[in-house]
Design an enzyme around this catalytic site. Structure first.
Site, PDB file in Angstrom:
ATOM      1  N   ASP A   1       0.853  -1.182   0.000  1.00  0.00           N
ATOM      2  CA  ASP A   1       0.000   0.000   0.000  1.00  0.00           C
ATOM      3  C   ASP A   1       0.880   1.220   0.000  1.00  0.00           C
ATOM      4  OD1 ASP A   1      -2.428  -0.934  -0.016  1.00  0.00           O
ATOM      5  OD2 ASP A   1      -2.969  -0.522   2.048  1.00  0.00           O
TER       6      ASP A   1
ATOM      7  N   ASP B   1      -4.068  -2.343   5.165  1.00  0.00           N
ATOM      8  CA  ASP B   1      -4.530  -1.849   6.454  1.00  0.00           C
ATOM      9  C   ASP B   1      -6.048  -1.779   6.522  1.00  0.00           C
ATOM     10  OD1 ASP B   1      -4.861   0.124   4.658  1.00  0.00           O
ATOM     11  OD2 ASP B   1      -3.606   1.613   5.634  1.00  0.00           O
TER      12      ASP B   1
ATOM     13  N   ASP C   1      -8.844  -4.762   2.312  1.00  0.00           N
ATOM     14  CA  ASP C   1      -7.644  -5.506   1.910  1.00  0.00           C
ATOM     15  C   ASP C   1      -7.690  -6.964   2.355  1.00  0.00           C
ATOM     16  OD1 ASP C   1      -6.440  -3.302   0.755  1.00  0.00           O
ATOM     17  OD2 ASP C   1      -5.601  -2.632   2.654  1.00  0.00           O
TER      18      ASP C   1
END
EC number: 7.2.2.10
Length: 1176
Positions: free
Chosen positions: A470, A791, A795
């Site tokens: 990410d 996070d 996800d």
């Protein structure tokens, strides 16, 4: 109201301390039955019994706005009456149970039997004692008085067995303890937000009591059961309890029931806690499964028994598979076979594919075990035949009845020698080495900010070839600050002066930001003087609130004026909308909606914009295109995230249809566009450079727009200008990977992923598709091992699909943490590099140990075998073998498995799935050292007595005293192993084997300790160890020959490995391409082989239930055409959250293999189960 009830409650509190149930207006039982209702039934029941949710609050003596008063006495009383929010874990296995399990080991059982027979026979005095007619049986043994000495060997074997068992049990016990520590640490870290005394505070989940008002928001895992009392747009994923994957919409008047263990997927709100701990829905399920502690003990006796039998039968079954099961067992438990806590269960389930290392080790261990069995059988047969022919044929003796015990004693001795060969051949130090290495790494990784939830993830990380990261919070600091703004037709490159912004616009802007953001998001004063203000809550919103403060305005008064309860309607942010809107009712009865979101998306919905005077003017599509070019793209190219803030007014009548989102979210008026900067973490570029040098590709997957993403990727060093790479947006990515029908095609993904470095504006499904595509790709010769960081709640699927999922410890939601394998406690990308280092270190440690262990094994087996065949007696006695094998292995595994990692590990490419465990270089070392050791031992065996001028130990009768000759052989053998242990520290053919030896104190201690014990054994071991004390000069020779190992190691290092084409590698995993058809069936076979044994004694109802579940899943899956693993995963998440008994993971396998092995479904399964590639 709240105050009154509270004070009223305290006065009453003093009056009737005794009257418990009368204290609160409802009993535990009532609440429990209330929580079993769903939907409208529940609404009706609450209305009938309590009037409204307000009434229920009054009954529970709490206030919907103020919460509990939070006095200690009151909280204690609530815990007493309604229970604590804690589900007692199942009791850990006691040390004795672990000892019992260790005793189940096949080779140990064989040894125990042999030792007991040997003991029995030594106490049995045959009647025809002096009978000379029994051939070579009794000659020269009388002088020792063999009756006294005969029992020693049996006793010594038993003693060494006890040693081994205690060491194994102690290891298991400490591992279990570590796991529990880890578990409780994960549990303690889980906090939840509640309102107490009008203050919003965070408390540990275990502190929550009935009557608390808890604030729930996107991404939470609900810690207790409750009733929804206020909030907006709340959607819950209840699949962990119901198995239904659809999100359930909650509302006060339709379905207010919130259940523990379910996940909040969208929205926010408040709930009144009505059941905690064992009384909550999850708790009730746990209790049914017999994990629910003392209060259920009596009811549960029966259930417990079943449970216990289940575990036992499983363990018994584990052992039946001989060497294979033995190798598997400690590995299994390393991965979490005890299954007493959610996590371990999880690892058993959603990572059913054995980790790379485990696959290789199991295969190797089985190969070695088979070889050992063959060798030991041959040894016994040769010994028996030789004895029989020599006694009955050559010397023409008769088999006399009175001689039977003497002969039997001989046969037992042969049997013991055979077992010894087997014991030496099977490397039982191996599982131990793996366990120690993993446990040690996990402990150390805690210090490096990696909280490992599944042991095998640590080792898989060493093989990682790709990391999909990410952007926000991992590569960047996640401290959002507004640095540019476009307000009133002017593009400000820094924060504008408040006076230069029209008053109307400023007022709208402050209101839009203050009201249209979660009220839990705040900016607090810095903790330390001169520090940065603390950002609490959603970081993007914090950035916007910071912008308000920078404009010398304040958002608090606005929020106080319009508290959260007064918000008319909220469209919360989710990954589909990519915007958030809040509707408020104006004093004149009309409505105003404030919106904010990604600029490209919100601007498309704007038809006006505020000009320099603060008046709206028409905003046409061509104006928008110009704005994108002139404002948004330049901001994005500076690596800024652009957010548009807008509003819209509605008439009071007719009231708009709020559910028709498309109409509501259109015709907006743009207030401003801001550019938010999230600076790159200073240590990230270096960490990414290390990854690239180590052969790991880093890809960035982000929801930001492509220009921002590209700018950040260049800053991080993920892409270098001038290279050949791809940066795609989610839409373009989807267009390229789908065919005309809109189905994803693997060949299309294969064209893209090798060059793809940045995927922008991506949805959670894109992330999952990319990860799955890379894992399933057959384009490169190595199957890719992918790590993913995440996070957000969205996800989850990608984290689960990846080989290793990293969740953020600080910014991560509970859902992400649940799905992950490793939690980064500092949210920092550079911690991932540490994880790679430790992972590679585990792999190397095990290779080092293997190199050492196999040398010992080869030499010991050949010596025992040839010795037995030529001299009818193994030069290394059973007890000596056990000392060498078991004790030295155990110590060596400790010594070599605790080597600390070095930066040098990051200089090589990842090993990948099909690199053999034992490389050519290692094979060269193993065979080279074996040659040296065998040469010297055979020299000593056959001409040793002449060199040292001592009596020969060969052809000694049955119970003769230990000879110096054989003691020298034993001692030399051990010395060579000790020095070879130092050689084993390097496996890539390095010259300096002492490099960094003092960084590992455990290693030094163990080598010196083993040396000391060896001196004691030789000098004082006497009869039990078949040793006779040696002189100093003999000792010097033994040590000198041992030192020769180090010199010989240098000689071996000089031989180039490339010349030795004939060396085979061992312990590799085969690839899919080599054996396409058989491979599939072999796979099923391989899984079953290990698992079949685990299933034998299983309780049928469990299996039946689970089968049905899985088969329904499988049928549905094939209907919907999603991936097979998905079905199993979904089911695994259900089971893991309801924390079933240990064995639930096996039956899910049964149906899997049935589905795979029936010919019709093989192709379907192959299509649906693409992760089945690289398993042996």
């Amino acid at each position: 109201m709240g105050d009154m009830t509270n004070s009223d409650f305290y006065s009453k509190n003093q009056r009737n301390e005794a009257n418990h149930a009368g204290e609160f207006g409802c009993t535990l039982q009532e609440l429990r039955s209330l929580m079993e209702l769903r939907g409208t039934e529940a609404v009706v029941k609450i209305k009938e019994t309590y009037g409204e949710t307000e009434g229920l609050c009054r009954h529970l003596k709490t206030s919907a706005t103020e919460g509990l008063a939070g006095t200690a006495a009151d909280l204690e009383k609530r815990k007493l009456i309604f229970g604590k929010n804690f589900i007692p874990p199942k009791k850990p296995k006691t040390f004795l149970q672990l000892v019992w399990e260790a005793l189940q080991d096949v080779t140990l059982i064989i040894l125990e039997i042999a030792a007991i027979i040997s003991l029995g026979l030594s106490f049995y005095q045959p009647p025809g004692e002096g009978n000379e007619g029994c051939g070579t049986a009794t000659g020269g043994a009388e002088d020792e008085g063999e009756a006294e000495a005969g029992w020693i060997e049996g006793a010594a074997i038993l003693l060494s067995v006890i040693c081994v068992v205690l060491v194994t049990a102690f290891n298991d016990w400490s591992k279990e303890k570590q796991f529990r520590g880890l578990q409780s640490r994960i549990e303690q870290e889980q906090k939840f937000t509640v309102v107490r005394g009008g203050q919003v505070i965070q408390i540990p989940v275990a502190e929550i009591v009935v009557g608390d008002i808890a604030q729930v928001k996107y991404g939470d895992l609900l810690p207790a059961d409750g009733i929804f009392i206020q909030g907006n747009d709340l959607k819950i994923d209840e699949s962990s309890l119901t198995g239904e994957s659809d999100q359930v919409r909650k509302s006060v008047d339709k379905d207010p029931m919130l259940l523990s263990g379910t996940h909040v997927m969208e929205g926010s709100g408040r709930m009144l806690v009505t059941a905690v701990g064992v009384n909550s829905q999850t708790g009730i399920i746990f209790t049914l499964l017999g994990a629910g502690g003392e209060e259920e003990e009596k009811k549960d006796k029966k259930g417990k028994m079943q449970d216990g039998n289940m575990e036992n039968s499983q363990n018994k079954a584990k052992q039946q598979d001989g060497a294979a099961a033995m190798e598997m067992q400690p590995l299994k438990s390393a991965e979490g076979g005890e299954g007493d806590d959610k996590d371990k269960k999880k690892s058993n389930m959603h990572k059913k594919e054995k980790s790379v290392l485990q696959g290789k080790l199991t295969k190797l261990a089985v190969q070695i075990g088979k070889a050992g069995l063959v060798m030991s059988a041959i040894t016994v047969i040769i010994l028996v035949l030789y004895f029989a022919i020599d006694t009955f044929v050559v010397n023409k003796k008769q088999w006399l009845p009175e001689c039977t015990p003497v002969y039997v004693q001989y046969f037992v001795k042969f049997f013991i020698i055979g077992v010894t060969v087997l014991v030496v051949a099977v490397p039982e130090g191996l599982p131990l080495a793996v366990t120690i290495s993993l446990a040690y790494s996990v402990k150390k990784m805690m210090k490096d900010n990696n909280l490992v939830r599944h042991l095998d993830a640590c080792e898989t990380m060493g093989n990682a070839t790709a990391i999909c990261s990410d952007k926000t919070g991992t590569l960047t600091t996640n401290r959002m600050t507004v640095v540019q703004a476009y307000v009133g037709d002017v593009h400000y490159k820094e924060i504008p002066d408040p006076d230069s912004v029209p008053a109307k616009t400023l007022d709208l802007l402050v209101n839009a930001i203050a009201i249209n953001s979660a009220y839990t998001t705040k900016i607090l004063p810095p903790e330390k003087e001169g520090g940065l203000p603390r950002q609490v809550g959603n970081k993007t919103e914090c950035g916007l609130l910071g912008f308000v403060l920078d404009l010398k305005q304040d958002y608090e008064p606005v929020r106080n004026l319009i508290p959260e309860e007064k918000l008319y309607k909220v469209y919360t942010f989710n990954s589909v909308r990519k915007s958030m809107s809040t509707v408020i009712k104006m004093p004149d009865g009309s409505f105003r909606m404030y919106s904010k979101g990604a600029s490209e998306i919100v601007l498309k919905k704007c038809s006006r914009i505020l000009n320099a005077a603060g008046e709206p003017r028409i905003f046409r599509p061509r104006d928008r295109d110009e704005m994108v070019k002139k404002v948004i793209e330049p901001m994005a190219c500076d690596g800024l995230r652009t957010i548009c803030v807008a509003f819209r007014d509605f008439n009071s009548s007719p009231e708009p249809d709020w559910d028709n989102e498309n109409d509501i979210l259109s015709d907006l008026t743009c207030i401003c566009v801001v550019g938010i900067e999230d600076p790159v973490r200073p240590e990230v570029p270096e960490a990414i450079r290390k990854c690239q040098r180590a052969g790991i590709t880093v890809r960035m997957v982000t929801g930001d727009n492509i220009n921002t993403a590209r700018a950040i990727a260049i800053k991080c060093g993920i892409i270098h200008p001038g290279e050949d790479f791809l940066c795609l947006e989610g839409k373009e990515f989807n267009r390229r990977i789908r065919n005309e029908k809109g189905e994803i095609e693997q060949e299309r993904i294969d064209k893209i992923w090798p060059k793809l470095r940045v995927l922008a504006r991506s949805s959670p499904t894109d992330k999952h598709t990319l990860v799955k595509g890379i894992i399933d790709s057959t384009q490169v010769e190595q199957r890719q091992v992918v790590a993913v960081t995440g996070d957000g709640t969205n996800d989850g699927p990608a984290l689960k699909k990846a080989d290793v999922g990293f969740a953020m410890g600080i910014a991560g939601t509970d859902v992400a943490k649940e799905a992950s394998d490793i939690i980064l406690t500092d949210d920092n990308f550079s911690s991932i590099v540490k994880a790679v280092m430790w992972g590679r270190n585990v792999y190397d440690s095990i290779s080092k140990f293997l190199q050492f262990q196999l040398t010992v094994n080869i030499v010991a087996v050949i010596v025992a075998f040839t010795g037995a065949c030529i001299t009818q007696d193994s030069p290394l006695k059973a007890v000596q073998m056990l000392w060498v094998n078991l004790i030295m292995d155990t110590f060596a595994s400790l010594a070599l498995a605790t080597e600390p990692p070095t930066e040098a590990l990051l200089l090589r490419k990842p090993y990948g799935r099909n690199k053999p465990l034992i490389s050519r270089t290692m094979m060269k070392n193993i065979l080279g050292h074996a040659v040296y050791q065998l040469t010297l031992i055979f020299t000593l065996l056959f001409v040793g007595e002449k060199m040292f001028k001592i009596d020969s130990g060969r052809n000694a009768p049955l119970h003769s005293p230990p000879s110096e000759h054989y003691t020298i052989i034993f001692n030399t053998f051990v010395m060579m192993q000790l020095f070879n242990e130092i050689n084993a520290r390097k496996i890539h053919g390095e010259r300096n084997v002492f490099d960094g030896i003092f960084r590992n104190p455990i290693f030094c201690t163990i080598v010196l300790g083993t040396f000391a014990i060896q001196i004691v054994i030789v000098q004082f071991g006497g009869k039990p160890f078949s040793c006779s004390p040696l002189q100093l000069d003999q000792w010097m020779w033994c040590v000198f020959i041992g030192l020769g190992e180090l010199v010989w190691g240098q000689v071996i290092a000089t031989i180039p490995t490339s010349r030795l084409k004939f060396l085979k590698e061992a312990g590799r995993l085969t690839e899919k391409e080599e054996v396409p058809e058989e491979e599939l069936n072999e796979d099923v076979e391989e899984i079953d082989h290990a698992e079949r044994e685990l299933r034998r004694g299983q309780i049928l109802w469990f299996r039946g239930l689970n089968r049905i579940q899985t088969q329904i899943e499988v049928v549905n899956t094939f209907k919907s055409g999603t991936s097979f693993q998905g079905a199993l995963r979904r089911q695994s998440s259900v089971t893991s959250q309801t924390q079933d008994v240990t064995n639930i993971s096996s039956p899910s396998h049964v149906s899997l293999s049935n589905a795979l092995s029936s010919p019709t479904s093989t192709s379907a399964a192959a299509a649906g189960h693409p992760r089945r590639e690289g398993i042996p």
